[in-house]
Scaffold this active site. Sequence first.
Site, short mmCIF file in Angstrom:
data_model
loop_
_atom_site.label_atom_id
_atom_site.label_comp_id
_atom_site.label_asym_id
_atom_site.label_seq_id
_atom_site.Cartn_x
_atom_site.Cartn_y
_atom_site.Cartn_z
N CYS A 62 -5.98 -9.04 2.87
CA CYS A 62 -6.73 -8.09 3.10
C CYS A 62 -8.21 -8.82 3.47
O CYS A 62 -8.58 -8.67 4.70
CB CYS A 62 -7.01 -7.25 1.81
SG CYS A 62 -5.53 -6.09 1.61
N LEU A 101 -16.56 -13.78 -9.50
CA LEU A 101 -17.59 -14.98 -9.65
C LEU A 101 -16.47 -16.07 -9.86
O LEU A 101 -16.94 -17.16 -10.59
CB LEU A 101 -18.61 -14.71 -10.61
CG LEU A 101 -19.87 -13.96 -10.12
CD1 LEU A 101 -20.83 -13.76 -11.28
CD2 LEU A 101 -20.35 -14.49 -8.79
N GLU A 152 -3.23 -6.29 -5.54
CA GLU A 152 -1.88 -6.55 -5.80
C GLU A 152 -1.82 -6.89 -7.27
O GLU A 152 -2.61 -7.49 -7.70
CB GLU A 152 -1.39 -7.59 -4.88
CG GLU A 152 -1.45 -6.96 -3.42
CD GLU A 152 -0.71 -7.81 -2.60
OE1 GLU A 152 -0.29 -9.02 -2.98
OE2 GLU A 152 -1.24 -7.67 -1.27
N GLY A 176 -13.02 -20.99 -6.32
CA GLY A 176 -11.57 -21.39 -6.11
C GLY A 176 -11.36 -21.95 -4.81
O GLY A 176 -12.49 -22.35 -4.15
N LEU A 206 -6.41 -0.94 -3.60
CA LEU A 206 -5.42 -1.34 -4.44
C LEU A 206 -5.39 -3.04 -4.62
O LEU A 206 -5.55 -3.62 -3.74
CB LEU A 206 -3.96 -0.95 -4.19
CG LEU A 206 -3.87 0.65 -3.43
CD1 LEU A 206 -2.80 0.65 -2.94
CD2 LEU A 206 -4.02 1.21 -4.85
N THR A 223 -6.24 0.00 6.05
CA THR A 223 -7.55 -0.30 6.25
C THR A 223 -7.68 -0.54 7.71
O THR A 223 -7.10 -1.21 8.37
CB THR A 223 -7.80 -1.75 5.63
OG1 THR A 223 -7.57 -1.70 4.24
CG2 THR A 223 -9.20 -2.16 5.83
N ARG A 279 0.95 -14.37 1.57
CA ARG A 279 0.47 -14.18 2.60
C ARG A 279 -1.19 -14.77 2.63
O ARG A 279 -2.00 -14.37 1.96
CB ARG A 279 0.27 -12.53 2.86
CG ARG A 279 1.78 -12.20 3.29
CD ARG A 279 1.39 -10.61 3.71
NE ARG A 279 1.14 -9.76 2.59
CZ ARG A 279 1.01 -8.33 2.38
NH1 ARG A 279 1.30 -7.49 3.40
NH2 ARG A 279 0.84 -7.86 1.29
N VAL A 339 0.88 -1.22 -0.04
CA VAL A 339 -0.11 -0.04 0.00
C VAL A 339 0.92 1.31 0.07
O VAL A 339 0.73 2.10 -0.87
CB VAL A 339 -0.95 0.07 1.17
CG1 VAL A 339 -1.83 1.27 1.33
CG2 VAL A 339 -1.74 -1.18 1.32
C1 UDX Z 1 -1.52 -3.84 4.74
C2 UDX Z 1 -2.90 -4.36 4.82
O1 UDX Z 1 -2.93 -5.46 4.03
C3 UDX Z 1 -3.79 -3.31 4.60
O2 UDX Z 1 -4.98 -3.77 4.75
C4 UDX Z 1 -3.66 -2.02 5.25
O3 UDX Z 1 -4.58 -1.28 4.61
C5 UDX Z 1 -2.10 -1.57 5.21
O4 UDX Z 1 -1.42 -2.45 5.45
P1 UDX Z 1 0.39 -3.82 3.01
O5 UDX Z 1 1.18 -2.52 2.41
O6 UDX Z 1 0.39 -4.93 2.18
O7 UDX Z 1 -1.02 -3.63 3.49
O8 UDX Z 1 1.17 -4.11 4.42
P2 UDX Z 1 2.99 -4.66 4.55
O9 UDX Z 1 3.37 -5.11 3.19
O10 UDX Z 1 2.85 -5.31 6.09
O11 UDX Z 1 3.47 -2.98 4.89
C6 UDX Z 1 3.45 -2.53 5.98
C7 UDX Z 1 4.73 -1.70 6.26
O12 UDX Z 1 4.76 -0.91 7.36
C8 UDX Z 1 5.85 -2.74 6.52
O13 UDX Z 1 6.96 -2.53 5.74
C9 UDX Z 1 6.28 -2.40 7.83
O14 UDX Z 1 7.76 -2.62 8.22
C10 UDX Z 1 5.97 -1.12 8.05
N1 UDX Z 1 5.73 -0.62 9.47
C11 UDX Z 1 4.98 -1.27 10.34
C12 UDX Z 1 6.35 0.63 9.79
O15 UDX Z 1 7.27 1.06 9.15
N2 UDX Z 1 6.13 1.00 11.30
C13 UDX Z 1 5.33 0.43 12.00
O16 UDX Z 1 5.26 0.63 13.19
C14 UDX Z 1 4.87 -0.96 11.59
C1 UDX Z 2 -8.42 -6.91 -2.47
C2 UDX Z 2 -9.38 -6.12 -2.94
O1 UDX Z 2 -9.73 -6.56 -4.10
C3 UDX Z 2 -8.89 -4.48 -2.82
O2 UDX Z 2 -9.79 -3.69 -3.62
C4 UDX Z 2 -8.55 -4.28 -1.48
O3 UDX Z 2 -8.29 -2.76 -1.29
C5 UDX Z 2 -7.34 -4.95 -1.14
O4 UDX Z 2 -7.77 -6.57 -1.03
P1 UDX Z 2 -6.18 -8.35 -3.16
O5 UDX Z 2 -6.13 -8.85 -1.73
O6 UDX Z 2 -5.01 -7.80 -3.99
O7 UDX Z 2 -7.16 -6.92 -3.29
O8 UDX Z 2 -6.78 -9.44 -3.99
P2 UDX Z 2 -8.12 -9.73 -4.82
O9 UDX Z 2 -7.88 -9.56 -6.43
O10 UDX Z 2 -9.44 -8.97 -4.29
O11 UDX Z 2 -8.28 -11.45 -4.54
C6 UDX Z 2 -8.40 -11.69 -3.23
C7 UDX Z 2 -8.68 -13.22 -3.20
O12 UDX Z 2 -9.95 -13.59 -3.73
C8 UDX Z 2 -7.51 -13.94 -4.02
O13 UDX Z 2 -7.15 -15.28 -3.04
C9 UDX Z 2 -8.15 -14.34 -5.28
O14 UDX Z 2 -7.88 -15.83 -5.69
C10 UDX Z 2 -9.51 -14.72 -4.57
N1 UDX Z 2 -10.71 -14.36 -5.69
C11 UDX Z 2 -10.77 -13.40 -6.12
C12 UDX Z 2 -11.31 -15.77 -6.12
O15 UDX Z 2 -11.27 -16.61 -5.33
N2 UDX Z 2 -12.22 -15.43 -7.08
C13 UDX Z 2 -12.57 -14.25 -7.65
O16 UDX Z 2 -13.47 -14.33 -8.33
C14 UDX Z 2 -11.99 -13.31 -7.27
#
Ligand code: UDX
Ligand code: UDX
Length: 402
Positions: free
Chosen positions: A250, A240, A145, A243, A143, A117, A317, A11
């Site tokens: 998330c 839809l 991924e 899987g 977002l 979030t 994850r 993020v």
């Molecule tokens: C995550 C969640 O998936 C999402 O739902 C949420 O909105 C934001 O955090 P993501 O960016 O994928 O999103 O998380 P992650 O890859 O774990 O990144 C968080 C980063 O924050 C890490 O790099 C961690 O080192 C950093 N962090 C955490 C700090 O810099 N300071 C802190 O105190 C804790």
């Molecule tokens: C999700 C949300 O889509 C995004 O808007 C949010 O802010 C962060 O979390 P992401 O975690 O990157 O994004 O993945 P997403 O594409 O939503 O898929 C999540 C999981 O659902 C995956 O394991 C995927 O394989 C599964 N999936 C998705 C299904 O099994 N069927 C589908 O039709 C779509």
Amino acid sequence: MTIGVLGAGYVGLATAASFAARGFAVVCADIDEKKIVKLQIGELPFFEEGMKEVFAAASTPAMFTTDLPKACVCDIVFCCVGTPSAADGSADLSFVRSVAKTCADAAPNAVFVLKSTVPPGTSRSILEFVQGNLRVAANPEFLREGHAVQDALNPSRVVIGADDESVKLILLDLYTPTGAPIISTNTVTAEMIKYASNSFLATKISFINDIANLCDVIGADVRSVAAGMGLDDRIGAKFLQPGPGYGGSCFPKDVRALMHLGQSVNVPLRILEATTAINADRQSLPYRMLIESLGSLERKRIVVWGLAFKPGTDDIRDAPALSLLRRCMADDARLVAYDPLVRSLPSEFAEIEMAGSAIDALQNADALVIMTDWPEFVDFDRAEILKAMRGNCVIDPRYVLR
Ligand code: UDX
Ligand code: UDX
């Protein structure tokens, strides 16, 4: 205008990349020194389509730092640290609180924008926690991924949650040039939009997974059912795809956190209870199918195609593949895995052999399970797969094969 980003995960980096690409001066800070050192030499800590190129064009090494207070002394500070599940299912807000405190100490009255979030009510509780020493807003990310940079640059919608008119205007100025539809509301509503969106999408997946269970028993083709339903634009074709359950960083945690919030105010969210139960059931389905087909898994050579929680990323994850691997390891199976992007696994999976290609993995296999719907798997047909294996058990919970 200067932008601070706290947290260099998916993020944070997508947020930093999008503002850098738009020409803003960005400072992105993280407590993880290894991650920051990598970023300073132009490497990403994970694969994300298009991100490296955006940073290569826009960043300077000084953009990435472990000095969190430095990133707080900016016009707008985005909080992008993680909000993992606590043991009781609620969102653990300790990282958010920690960086809010850092920001309040370094730059009182900064505009601190929660992109992480967070449960409805968090912006207000953070404001209280820092005793009013920040201006707090909620601006949830949507977002995906694999598409995170594009989603950050061209958002399908922007949600601005502000309880203070001046903060709302600052964020409106920031996002109006993107041309995206903007919903401007209070903080608690903005936070709820994010949780409701993720929970709805998770529910849509569990719905089709439930239908898939029934289709498989009565001889209907769930892919055609989904295609037929999706043509109704009130329903839509997206999310839809049946899987082995939704995974990732998330959906599982956000659904849990919303259920926890509902319970805490005595409003149980019954649909989400079913969504979660169906997901757990679908996640164990490939293992149950293996047992049904092979009996004992002891010493059986089982191949898993796909480790990432979805295609287009190397993120594992909460990936359904990992829960399958754990179950099979407990049964003393011989495991081989192949994923186009995931090249290594954490040490708990050290015994698993990593294959160099999908076809190589199949040598002497008793069973194949396809856990991620990578496009390269779609090109295989069953006959080709069976020819390369020893056994004849092919489990395809994502209905990848034609
Ligand atoms: C995550 C969640 O998936 C999402 O739902 C949420 O909105 C934001 O955090 P993501 O960016 O994928 O999103 O998380 P992650 O890859 O774990 O990144 C968080 C980063 O924050 C890490 O790099 C961690 O080192 C950093 N962090 C955490 C700090 O810099 N300071 C802190 O105190 C804790
Ligand atoms: C999700 C949300 O889509 C995004 O808007 C949010 O802010 C962060 O979390 P992401 O975690 O990157 O994004 O993945 P997403 O594409 O939503 O898929 C999540 C999981 O659902 C995956 O394991 C995927 O394989 C599964 N999936 C998705 C299904 O099994 N069927 C589908 O039709 C779509």
